[in-house]
Design a protein around this motif. Sequence first.
Motif, mmCIF file in Angstrom:
data_model
loop_
_atom_site.group_PDB
_atom_site.id
_atom_site.type_symbol
_atom_site.label_atom_id
_atom_site.label_comp_id
_atom_site.label_asym_id
_atom_site.label_seq_id
_atom_site.Cartn_x
_atom_site.Cartn_y
_atom_site.Cartn_z
ATOM 1 N N MET A 133 8.632 2.054 9.141
ATOM 2 C CA MET A 133 8.308 3.287 9.861
ATOM 3 C C MET A 133 7.125 3.994 9.236
ATOM 4 O O MET A 133 6.231 4.482 9.937
ATOM 5 N N MET A 134 7.078 4.062 7.903
ATOM 6 C CA MET A 134 5.965 4.712 7.234
ATOM 7 C C MET A 134 4.638 3.980 7.507
ATOM 8 O O MET A 134 3.592 4.615 7.663
ATOM 9 N N VAL A 140 1.817 5.708 4.431
ATOM 10 C CA VAL A 140 1.894 5.075 3.118
ATOM 11 C C VAL A 140 0.896 5.738 2.179
ATOM 12 O O VAL A 140 -0.232 6.068 2.566
ATOM 13 N N ASP A 141 1.321 5.956 0.935
ATOM 14 C CA ASP A 141 0.493 6.596 -0.098
ATOM 15 C C ASP A 141 0.161 8.046 0.247
ATOM 16 O O ASP A 141 -0.941 8.531 -0.003
ATOM 17 N N THR A 142 1.130 8.742 0.829
ATOM 18 C CA THR A 142 0.975 10.167 1.134
ATOM 19 C C THR A 142 2.229 10.919 0.712
ATOM 20 O O THR A 142 3.311 10.332 0.568
ATOM 21 N N TYR A 143 2.085 12.226 0.537
ATOM 22 C CA TYR A 143 3.240 13.061 0.244
ATOM 23 C C TYR A 143 4.255 13.009 1.384
ATOM 24 O O TYR A 143 5.466 12.965 1.157
ATOM 25 N N VAL A 144 3.757 13.044 2.616
ATOM 26 C CA VAL A 144 4.650 13.059 3.776
ATOM 27 C C VAL A 144 5.502 11.792 3.817
ATOM 28 O O VAL A 144 6.684 11.832 4.166
ATOM 29 N N VAL A 219 6.458 3.581 -1.519
ATOM 30 C CA VAL A 219 5.515 4.223 -0.599
ATOM 31 C C VAL A 219 4.147 4.465 -1.235
ATOM 32 O O VAL A 219 3.113 4.259 -0.593
ATOM 33 N N LEU A 220 4.138 4.893 -2.485
ATOM 34 C CA LEU A 220 2.882 5.278 -3.124
ATOM 35 C C LEU A 220 2.141 4.066 -3.662
ATOM 36 O O LEU A 220 2.749 3.127 -4.170
ATOM 37 N N ARG A 221 0.817 4.121 -3.585
ATOM 38 C CA ARG A 221 -0.005 2.994 -3.991
ATOM 39 C C ARG A 221 -1.021 3.346 -5.080
ATOM 40 O O ARG A 221 -1.224 2.581 -6.015
#
Length: 279
Positions: A133-134, A140-144, A219-221
């Motif tokens: 979904m992200m 991806v790689d966002t706070y949200v 999620v974070l890159r």
Amino acid sequence: MKKEKRKISVMIANIGMGIICLIALFPVIMLLISSLRPSSELMRTGISLAFDWSVLNLDNYMYIFTEANGYWGWYMNSLIISAITIVLSLFFSAMVGYALAVYDFKGKNLFFTFVVFILMVPFEILMLPLFQMMISFQLVDTYVGVLLPMIVAPIAVFFFRQYALGLPIQLMDAARIDGATEYGIYFKIMLPLMTPSLGAMAILQGLGSWNNFLWPLIVLRSNDMFTLPIGLATLLTPYGNNYDVLIAGSVMTVIPIIILFIFFQRYFISGLTVGGVKG
């Protein structure tokens, strides 16, 4: 005679609780002492009490405040994500739990059943669909991307629902007679009565978000977006371990949680107790 026995029993209880507290705090004390030791000393003897106590100094903390620039970026990311998670989770979860407790609507029991069912599903099962979904939402790689799955936590909805079951419904009827809207009833009358539950859940949600490692790791890159748990984990590599930042930085991570608990501690016990027995 009874007073003397009572004093002795209280003294024994205090001594017992003190010993338990020391045992519980021992890992924290060891971490604090280790943060004052040079990296070379840590490599030689490890985290133990068998070392030269004269080598203790504040060099590790000085390094964090003067040279470890990436550390403070991770720290700020964790603060932002945790603060937003607490606010949004309390706002939406309290509203959903309140609705499930005080209103009768079609599908109410089915919806609550879904909430309880999700509580029983391990997060590892949900990771892949959530990550897909992200990707589709380009988060991806966002706070949200980190925040979105955590905004309405099932455990928080369940907790607020149980707490709201004990609220005096008569106040709602009286407010309706006075012409108050449903939103006015909730925000001006019922929500203030839920303050203990809000304080308790703020601590639990803040602690969970602050220590969350798995979902932000997925999620974070980029290094600039890392949270503290991920950033500190990157210091341990096959090519070298930066214990100067790792140990002292781990001690610094405890400070926001202590502040959060001190701020909400008066609501914590009452919120958990009442919310756990209502309904």
